[in-house]
Design an enzyme around this catalytic site. Structure first.
Site, PDB file in Angstrom:
ATOM      1  CG  HIS A   1      -1.660  -1.133   1.785  1.00  0.00           C
ATOM      2  ND1 HIS A   1      -1.830  -2.883   2.101  1.00  0.00           N
ATOM      3  CD2 HIS A   1      -2.758  -1.353   1.202  1.00  0.00           C
ATOM      4  CE1 HIS A   1      -2.256  -2.444   2.212  1.00  0.00           C
ATOM      5  NE2 HIS A   1      -3.674  -2.812   2.237  1.00  0.00           N
TER       6      HIS A   1
ATOM      7  CG  ASP B   1       2.077  -0.869   3.121  1.00  0.00           C
ATOM      8  OD1 ASP B   1       0.946  -0.342   4.145  1.00  0.00           O
ATOM      9  OD2 ASP B   1       1.624  -1.600   2.222  1.00  0.00           O
TER      10      ASP B   1
ATOM     11  CD  GLU C   1      -8.167  -8.412  -0.851  1.00  0.00           C
ATOM     12  OE1 GLU C   1      -6.984  -7.856  -0.913  1.00  0.00           O
ATOM     13  OE2 GLU C   1      -7.408  -8.627   0.425  1.00  0.00           O
TER      14      GLU C   1
ATOM     15  CD  GLU D   1      -6.878 -11.424   2.816  1.00  0.00           C
ATOM     16  OE1 GLU D   1      -6.861 -10.586   2.170  1.00  0.00           O
ATOM     17  OE2 GLU D   1      -6.993 -11.226   3.940  1.00  0.00           O
TER      18      GLU D   1
ATOM     19  CG  HIS E   1     -10.747 -11.517   3.081  1.00  0.00           C
ATOM     20  ND1 HIS E   1     -10.856 -10.176   2.274  1.00  0.00           N
ATOM     21  CD2 HIS E   1      -9.838 -11.137   4.138  1.00  0.00           C
ATOM     22  CE1 HIS E   1      -9.469  -9.808   2.499  1.00  0.00           C
ATOM     23  NE2 HIS E   1      -9.527 -10.046   4.075  1.00  0.00           N
TER      24      HIS E   1
ATOM     25  CG  ASP F   1      -4.184 -11.045  -0.985  1.00  0.00           C
ATOM     26  OD1 ASP F   1      -3.816 -11.077  -1.379  1.00  0.00           O
ATOM     27  OD2 ASP F   1      -4.524  -9.769  -0.236  1.00  0.00           O
TER      28      ASP F   1
ATOM     29  CG  ASP G   1      -4.789 -11.567   7.665  1.00  0.00           C
ATOM     30  OD1 ASP G   1      -5.507 -12.076   6.878  1.00  0.00           O
ATOM     31  OD2 ASP G   1      -4.960  -9.723   8.235  1.00  0.00           O
TER      32      ASP G   1
ATOM     33  CG  ASP H   1      -3.309  -9.644   2.700  1.00  0.00           C
ATOM     34  OD1 ASP H   1      -2.653  -9.071   4.205  1.00  0.00           O
ATOM     35  OD2 ASP H   1      -4.674  -8.974   2.461  1.00  0.00           O
TER      36      ASP H   1
HETATM   37  C1  XUL Z   1      -7.355  -6.957   4.474  1.00  0.00           C
HETATM   38  C2  XUL Z   1      -6.836  -6.852   3.578  1.00  0.00           C
HETATM   39  C3  XUL Z   1      -6.085  -6.390   2.274  1.00  0.00           C
HETATM   40  C4  XUL Z   1      -5.629  -6.197   1.350  1.00  0.00           C
HETATM   41  C5  XUL Z   1      -5.141  -5.127   0.835  1.00  0.00           C
HETATM   42  O1  XUL Z   1      -8.395  -7.843   5.142  1.00  0.00           O
HETATM   43  O2  XUL Z   1      -6.746  -8.130   2.830  1.00  0.00           O
HETATM   44  O3  XUL Z   1      -4.430  -6.461   3.453  1.00  0.00           O
HETATM   45  O4  XUL Z   1      -5.083  -7.202   1.079  1.00  0.00           O
HETATM   46  O5  XUL Z   1      -5.827  -3.371   0.824  1.00  0.00           O
HETATM   47 CO    CO Z   2      -6.253  -9.021   1.099  1.00  0.00          CO
END
Ligand code: XUL
Ligand code: CO
Length: 452
Positions: A116, A119, A247, A283, A286, A311, A324, A354
């Protein structure tokens, strides 16, 4: 274009000070190895089905968790020992962090990274100064990329941490906040382009609502689409050719996120005519929060031709939030790799870790153990997935299960040549249909044949 796994040069290793436990690069030692700093399954050069493991898996290290994560949780302060995060000057800290990042990625032997905007460069007192910080760090990153051959898988903008985004970025009730978000996207997109990024991600951090009592849902979704269209237009203007991704995530931080899962994203993209412009970055954690398996999310995306990138992480089975964690389950990595193989492999996307080390894994070397474990789990998952597809029994079973739909009767139904009257006539003539076992347990055993 694929690049060879990174081999750190003598020059690069000279200033490598943050991870003294690892002289690097992490070697492949095979199944029997007891060395915790070696790969047992990930052999970057091993060829499976005409491609090397490195080409199949396209691992990326994420900047936010790995180098900026502090270990802070809702109950306590950060725990991480991070020598690169000590300098008093924020820009010096940013450069030290980037030194650590490229040292780590070179020693690990990954080809890609993701970030990001904030970051890599500290947000400052004004937008203009924040932009200068970003530009300076992009120059620094550009040198590091050239030195190591590591490429940017995707960039993104952090549109969720700053208090200005408490009520959303694109979906904010105030167009001045929308403008700030747009300006940030513009700069992050330009930074991504300057670094030769292969993609750009939109995770709708706070694009949702906490309560409908104060929310105009219809308007907010339109605003979200508008920002995406503005980004697409800007990409055209500056000649950015990378892939845009959205995402999905159902909740956390907001109660309801507009891009809640793969199917909701597809509906959103279709509704606003965006389907040709964005793919999905899925992800695992998620998917879990959405009440789906990652396999479900991946299959939905693949069938709609929008499976873009992954992710790679996992959630805790007992804690109900986005933990995560690093992926270690072979069932999970096998399922993900089956879908990746079935779509013909990643193009612009890859497997981005991630994921963050646990709060008690506070030493820098723990970052190596975490990534080695994830890479090995995916390498083995790739081998198992390939073997299952080569074997063909699983696909055959599914094909046979639906075979009647390929008969004349089945085809006529689907080609609209049959009516409800015809169906009644059919039932009257044929009576009760035969029931067939779904053979779930047999198929679970079949998968285990390859995993065990
Ligand atoms: C948050 C997430 C983020 C995105 C990028 O849950 O997954 O880190 O991957 O903004
Ligand atoms: Co992510």
């Amino acid at each position: 274009m694929f690049i060879e796994p990174v081999k750190p040069t003598g020059h690069n290793l000279n200033n490598m000070a943050y991870f003294p436990e690892v002289s690097g690069p992490i070697p492949f030692e095979g199944r029997g190895s007891k060395n915790p700093l070696a790969f047992r399954h990930y052999d970057a050069h091993k060829v499976i089905g005409g491609k090397t493991m490195a080409e199949h898996l396209r691992f990326a290290v994420c900047y936010w968790h790995t180098f900026r994560g502090t270990g802070l949780d809702p109950f306590g302060a950060g725990t991480m020992m991070r020598a690169w995060d000590q300098a008093a000057d924020p820009m010096q800290r940013a450069r030290d962090t980037m030194d650590a990042a490229f040292e780590f990625m070179s020693k690990l032997g990954v080809n890609f990274w993701c970030f990001h905007d904030h970051d890599i460069a500290p947000e400052d007192s004004s937008f203009a100064q924040s932009t200068k910080n970003l530009q300076s760090m992009v120059e620094y990153a550009s040198e590091k990329q050239a030195d190591t051959g590591i490429q940017l898988l995707w960039g993104t903008a952090n549109l969720f941490s700053h208090p200005r985004y408490q009520a959303g970025a694109a979906t904010n009730p105030d167009p001045h906040v929308f403008a700030y978000a747009g300006a940030q996207v513009k700069r992050a997109l330009e930074a991504t382009q300057e670094l030769g990024g292969l993609g750009y991600v939109f995770w709708g951090g706070r694009e949702g609502y906490d309560t409908l009592l104060n929310t105009d849902l219809k308007r907010e979704r339109e605003q979200f689409a508008r920002l995406l269209w503005m980004a697409i237009d800007h990409a055209k203007k500056i000649g950015f050719k990378g892939q845009f991704y959205i995402e999905p995530k159902p909740k956390e931080p907001t109660t309801h996120q507009y891009d809640s899962n793969a199917e909701a994203c597809l509906n959103f993209l279709r509704e606003f005519d965006l389907l040709n412009h964005l793919k999905l970055n899925l992800e695992t954690n998620h998917a879990t929060l959405a009440g789906h398996s990652m396999l479900h999310e991946m299959r939905v995306a693949r069938h709609a031709d929008v499976l873009g990138s992954v992710d790679a992480n996992t959630g805790d089975e007992l804690i109900g939030w986005d933990t995560d964690q690093f992926p270690t389950s072979l069932y999970l990595t096998t399922e993900i790799m089956i879908e990746v193989l079935k779509m013909g492999g990643f193009t612009s996307g890859g497997l981005n870790f991630d994921a963050k080390v646990r709060r008690q894994s506070h030493e820098p070397v723990d970052l190596f153990y975490a990534h080695i474990g994830g890479m090995d789990a995916f390498a083995r998952g790739l081998e198992v997935a390939w073997a299952i597809l080569e074997d063909g029994r699983l696909d055959d079973f599914v094909r046979t299960r639906y075979a009647e739909w390929e008969s004349e009767f089945g085809r006529k139904i689907m080609e609209s040549n049959k009516t409800l009257d015809d169906l009644e006539d059919h039932v009257l003539r044929h009576g009760e249909p035969e029931r067939k076992s779904g053979r779930q347990e047999m198929l679970e055993n079949l998968v285990n044949e390859f995993i065990l």
